[in-house]
Structures are given as C-alpha cells and as structure tokens.
Motif scaffolding. Structure first.
Motif, PDB file in Angstrom:
ATOM      1  N   LYS A 100      -4.606  37.741  -2.908  1.00  0.00           N
ATOM      2  CA  LYS A 100      -3.631  37.365  -1.875  1.00  0.00           C
ATOM      3  C   LYS A 100      -3.736  38.398  -0.764  1.00  0.00           C
ATOM      4  O   LYS A 100      -3.687  39.590  -1.021  1.00  0.00           O
ATOM      5  CB  LYS A 100      -2.231  37.378  -2.467  1.00  0.00           C
ATOM      6  N   VAL A 101      -3.887  37.919   0.455  1.00  0.00           N
ATOM      7  CA  VAL A 101      -4.077  38.830   1.593  1.00  0.00           C
ATOM      8  C   VAL A 101      -3.054  38.507   2.673  1.00  0.00           C
ATOM      9  O   VAL A 101      -2.816  37.342   2.975  1.00  0.00           O
ATOM     10  CB  VAL A 101      -5.512  38.717   2.167  1.00  0.00           C
ATOM     11  N   LYS A 102      -2.450  39.552   3.235  1.00  0.00           N
ATOM     12  CA  LYS A 102      -1.533  39.415   4.370  1.00  0.00           C
ATOM     13  C   LYS A 102      -2.058  40.295   5.487  1.00  0.00           C
ATOM     14  O   LYS A 102      -2.696  41.322   5.231  1.00  0.00           O
ATOM     15  CB  LYS A 102      -0.119  39.865   4.003  1.00  0.00           C
ATOM     16  N   GLY A 103      -1.766  39.918   6.704  1.00  0.00           N
ATOM     17  CA  GLY A 103      -2.209  40.729   7.833  1.00  0.00           C
ATOM     18  C   GLY A 103      -1.708  40.179   9.143  1.00  0.00           C
ATOM     19  O   GLY A 103      -0.774  39.379   9.186  1.00  0.00           O
ATOM     20  N   ARG A 104      -2.365  40.611  10.198  1.00  0.00           N
ATOM     21  CA  ARG A 104      -1.924  40.258  11.545  1.00  0.00           C
ATOM     22  C   ARG A 104      -3.131  39.881  12.400  1.00  0.00           C
ATOM     23  O   ARG A 104      -4.185  40.502  12.315  1.00  0.00           O
ATOM     24  CB  ARG A 104      -1.212  41.481  12.144  1.00  0.00           C
ATOM     25  N   LEU A 105      -2.930  38.859  13.224  1.00  0.00           N
ATOM     26  CA  LEU A 105      -3.912  38.454  14.227  1.00  0.00           C
ATOM     27  C   LEU A 105      -3.329  38.799  15.589  1.00  0.00           C
ATOM     28  O   LEU A 105      -2.196  38.428  15.878  1.00  0.00           O
ATOM     29  CB  LEU A 105      -4.187  36.951  14.146  1.00  0.00           C
ATOM     30  N   ASP A 106      -4.088  39.496  16.402  1.00  0.00           N
ATOM     31  CA  ASP A 106      -3.611  39.894  17.734  1.00  0.00           C
ATOM     32  C   ASP A 106      -4.402  39.168  18.805  1.00  0.00           C
ATOM     33  O   ASP A 106      -5.632  39.096  18.747  1.00  0.00           O
ATOM     34  CB  ASP A 106      -3.769  41.407  17.942  1.00  0.00           C
ATOM     35  N   ILE A 107      -3.675  38.641  19.766  1.00  0.00           N
ATOM     36  CA  ILE A 107      -4.299  38.042  20.945  1.00  0.00           C
ATOM     37  C   ILE A 107      -3.929  38.951  22.107  1.00  0.00           C
ATOM     38  O   ILE A 107      -2.784  38.964  22.550  1.00  0.00           O
ATOM     39  CB  ILE A 107      -3.790  36.612  21.208  1.00  0.00           C
ATOM     40  N   PRO A 108      -4.903  39.782  22.560  1.00  0.00           N
ATOM     41  CA  PRO A 108      -4.585  40.684  23.664  1.00  0.00           C
ATOM     42  C   PRO A 108      -4.269  39.899  24.933  1.00  0.00           C
ATOM     43  O   PRO A 108      -4.377  38.679  24.956  1.00  0.00           O
ATOM     44  CB  PRO A 108      -5.838  41.530  23.835  1.00  0.00           C
ATOM     45  N   GLU A 109      -3.923  40.573  25.955  1.00  0.00           N
ATOM     46  CA  GLU A 109      -3.447  39.950  27.191  1.00  0.00           C
ATOM     47  C   GLU A 109      -4.295  38.755  27.625  1.00  0.00           C
ATOM     48  O   GLU A 109      -5.506  38.827  27.733  1.00  0.00           O
ATOM     49  CB  GLU A 109      -3.432  40.982  28.317  1.00  0.00           C
ATOM     50  N   PHE A 110      -3.609  37.644  27.841  1.00  0.00           N
ATOM     51  CA  PHE A 110      -4.257  36.442  28.358  1.00  0.00           C
ATOM     52  C   PHE A 110      -3.346  35.840  29.411  1.00  0.00           C
ATOM     53  O   PHE A 110      -2.146  36.078  29.410  1.00  0.00           O
ATOM     54  CB  PHE A 110      -4.557  35.437  27.229  1.00  0.00           C
ATOM     55  N   SER A 111      -3.940  35.086  30.328  1.00  0.00           N
ATOM     56  CA  SER A 111      -3.143  34.542  31.425  1.00  0.00           C
ATOM     57  C   SER A 111      -3.629  33.145  31.796  1.00  0.00           C
ATOM     58  O   SER A 111      -4.619  32.652  31.262  1.00  0.00           O
ATOM     59  CB  SER A 111      -3.181  35.480  32.636  1.00  0.00           C
ATOM     60  N   PHE A 112      -2.925  32.542  32.730  1.00  0.00           N
ATOM     61  CA  PHE A 112      -3.168  31.159  33.134  1.00  0.00           C
ATOM     62  C   PHE A 112      -4.610  30.959  33.603  1.00  0.00           C
ATOM     63  O   PHE A 112      -5.129  31.718  34.411  1.00  0.00           O
ATOM     64  CB  PHE A 112      -2.203  30.775  34.261  1.00  0.00           C
ATOM     65  N   GLY A 113      -5.259  29.927  33.074  1.00  0.00           N
ATOM     66  CA  GLY A 113      -6.602  29.562  33.499  1.00  0.00           C
ATOM     67  C   GLY A 113      -7.723  30.413  32.909  1.00  0.00           C
ATOM     68  O   GLY A 113      -8.874  30.251  33.280  1.00  0.00           O
ATOM     69  N   GLU A 114      -7.402  31.305  31.967  1.00  0.00           N
ATOM     70  CA  GLU A 114      -8.424  32.191  31.406  1.00  0.00           C
ATOM     71  C   GLU A 114      -8.571  32.019  29.901  1.00  0.00           C
ATOM     72  O   GLU A 114      -8.919  32.959  29.184  1.00  0.00           O
ATOM     73  CB  GLU A 114      -8.086  33.645  31.737  1.00  0.00           C
ATOM     74  N   LEU A 115      -8.316  30.825  29.391  1.00  0.00           N
ATOM     75  CA  LEU A 115      -8.355  30.603  27.953  1.00  0.00           C
ATOM     76  C   LEU A 115      -9.775  30.563  27.401  1.00  0.00           C
ATOM     77  O   LEU A 115      -9.967  30.723  26.202  1.00  0.00           O
ATOM     78  CB  LEU A 115      -7.601  29.322  27.593  1.00  0.00           C
ATOM     79  N   ASP A 116     -10.775  30.367  28.253  1.00  0.00           N
ATOM     80  CA  ASP A 116     -12.161  30.399  27.776  1.00  0.00           C
ATOM     81  C   ASP A 116     -12.552  31.803  27.327  1.00  0.00           C
ATOM     82  O   ASP A 116     -13.456  31.964  26.508  1.00  0.00           O
ATOM     83  CB  ASP A 116     -13.124  29.925  28.870  1.00  0.00           C
ATOM     84  N   ASP A 117     -11.882  32.819  27.859  1.00  0.00           N
ATOM     85  CA  ASP A 117     -12.184  34.208  27.513  1.00  0.00           C
ATOM     86  C   ASP A 117     -11.238  34.757  26.443  1.00  0.00           C
ATOM     87  O   ASP A 117     -11.172  35.967  26.229  1.00  0.00           O
ATOM     88  CB  ASP A 117     -12.072  35.099  28.764  1.00  0.00           C
ATOM     89  N   LEU A 118     -10.508  33.876  25.773  1.00  0.00           N
ATOM     90  CA  LEU A 118      -9.515  34.285  24.786  1.00  0.00           C
ATOM     91  C   LEU A 118     -10.179  35.062  23.646  1.00  0.00           C
ATOM     92  O   LEU A 118     -11.253  34.690  23.179  1.00  0.00           O
ATOM     93  CB  LEU A 118      -8.810  33.046  24.225  1.00  0.00           C
ATOM     94  N   GLN A 119      -9.521  36.140  23.222  1.00  0.00           N
ATOM     95  CA  GLN A 119     -10.039  36.965  22.121  1.00  0.00           C
ATOM     96  C   GLN A 119      -9.018  36.990  21.006  1.00  0.00           C
ATOM     97  O   GLN A 119      -7.816  36.966  21.245  1.00  0.00           O
ATOM     98  CB  GLN A 119     -10.298  38.388  22.594  1.00  0.00           C
ATOM     99  N   LEU A 120      -9.504  37.074  19.780  1.00  0.00           N
ATOM    100  CA  LEU A 120      -8.653  37.155  18.604  1.00  0.00           C
ATOM    101  C   LEU A 120      -9.093  38.360  17.790  1.00  0.00           C
ATOM    102  O   LEU A 120     -10.231  38.423  17.330  1.00  0.00           O
ATOM    103  CB  LEU A 120      -8.769  35.872  17.782  1.00  0.00           C
ATOM    104  N   ASP A 121      -8.200  39.329  17.632  1.00  0.00           N
ATOM    105  CA  ASP A 121      -8.503  40.541  16.869  1.00  0.00           C
ATOM    106  C   ASP A 121      -7.755  40.483  15.552  1.00  0.00           C
ATOM    107  O   ASP A 121      -6.563  40.185  15.512  1.00  0.00           O
ATOM    108  CB  ASP A 121      -8.070  41.792  17.646  1.00  0.00           C
TER     109      ASP A 121
END
Length: 197
Positions: free
Chosen positions: A134-155
């Motif tokens: 069983k694993v728990k944790g966190r996913l972080d989406i650093p700063e993102f803004s309107f019209g820039e979802l193609d550059d979205l990052q998931l840490d």
C-alpha cells in the motif's frame, strides 16, 4: 456709472466656487442601475459586456478565484483511479490549490485567465513479486496558467517507505506519471467553463 459696476459684479458666471451657496447645485448622488434604466437609455449602442455601468466596455476586472478554486478541486478529485501493470492508484484529495482566476473586459471584449499550483494526495496498491504494498503520496502540479496546458508537468513527491526498494519506487513514479493526461483533460474542461462565465 454705478449701475454698470453692479451689473459687472453680479455676473452669474464663476470660474471656481469655493463655498457652497444657496444657488449652487447639490453634488450628484450615485445610484444603482436596474434593467429598467438600461432599457430606457440609448438603445442605438449594442449591449456592452460586463457591468451595466460600463456601457463603453472599458477596463473592468472581476475575480473568479472562489469559483475557480472550488471547481478545480471538484474536477481533480473526479479523475478517479488508474490501473497499471503492477497496481492501481486513486486521487483521494486536493491538499493544496493556490492561485487566482479573473475575468477582464477591455474594449468590450472578454478575456479570462488564471494561475494555479496544485498538490494531490493519492493512495494505491502495487504488487512486487507477490508482495502487495500500500503506497500513499503526493502529486504536485507546479505553476500552470491559461493556455499553457500542453506544457503541464506532474511531479511525484518522494515516497517515504523504507520497505520499498529504489527500483520499486521508480516503477511507482513512472506509473503515477500516467495521471498527467487525465488531469490535463480535466483542466481543459475547466478552461472551457472559465471562458463561458
């Protein structure tokens, strides 16, 4: 000659009035416009975007942060769970949602925008060599803004579990990166809804 002096001194025109006099007009009082006032005003102009008082469509900014924050949380929790080759994971909660959203009316054109940072809590089960973890944790989406979802990052935050080997942690991180596309789809829906406000 005395009559001419009196006429010159009694001129009704004044360049500057320092004191309120009995014949001075009272200052105008602001009042809220209602639809009836607008219907009876000049109807030759097309209806302006934004507030009723802003008929010229000049600059007007409205905060949509409360609505946007609530809607983002609702959409991201609804991503649900994903199945991987060695397990499953589910987004349980939005632990952090910080930013702002706004609607700007300028020159009678509507523009929207936002900037956010988000952290999501996940829980999952992975199976490694017939051992279920069983694993728990966190996913972080650093700063993102309107019209820039193609550059979205998931840490993926470091998974604190001393029993997991480094290789197993890397496998879990790779699996969790698959949440990027469903999250991007929810954020695209959020942008469409924001435009329609």
């Amino acid at each position: 000659m005395e009559e001419k002096k009196e006429e010159a001194g009694a001129s009704s025109y004044r360049y500057w009035v320092r004191e309120a006099t009995a014949d001075a007009a009272p200052p105008p009082l602001p009042r809220k416009l209602n639809p009836h006032d607008i219907a009876h005003s000049d109807s030759s102009n097309p209806p302006a975007l934004g507030s009723l008082w802003n008929r010229a469509g000049t600059w007007e900014e409205k905060s949509l942060t409360k609505w946007a924050t609530d809607r983002l949380k609702e959409l991201l929790v609804s991503v649900g769970s994903l199945e991987f080759s060695s397990g499953t994971a589910e987004i349980k909660d939005v632990s952090r949602c910080v930013g702002d959203a706004f609607l700007i009316t300028v020159r009678n054109k509507k523009r929207v925008g936002y900037t956010y940072e988000i952290s999501l809590k996940f829980e999952g089960d992975w199976t490694f060599e017939d051992n279920k973890k069983k694993v728990k944790g966190r996913l972080d989406i650093p700063e993102f803004s309107f019209g820039e979802l193609d550059d979205l990052q998931l840490d993926v935050s470091p998974i604190e579990d001393s029993e997991l080997l480094q290789q197993q942690k890397q496998r879990i991180c790779l699996d969790l990166k698959q949440f990027l596309e469903p999250i991007r789809m929810k954020l695209c829906l959020f942008e469409r809804e924001l435009k329609d406000r």
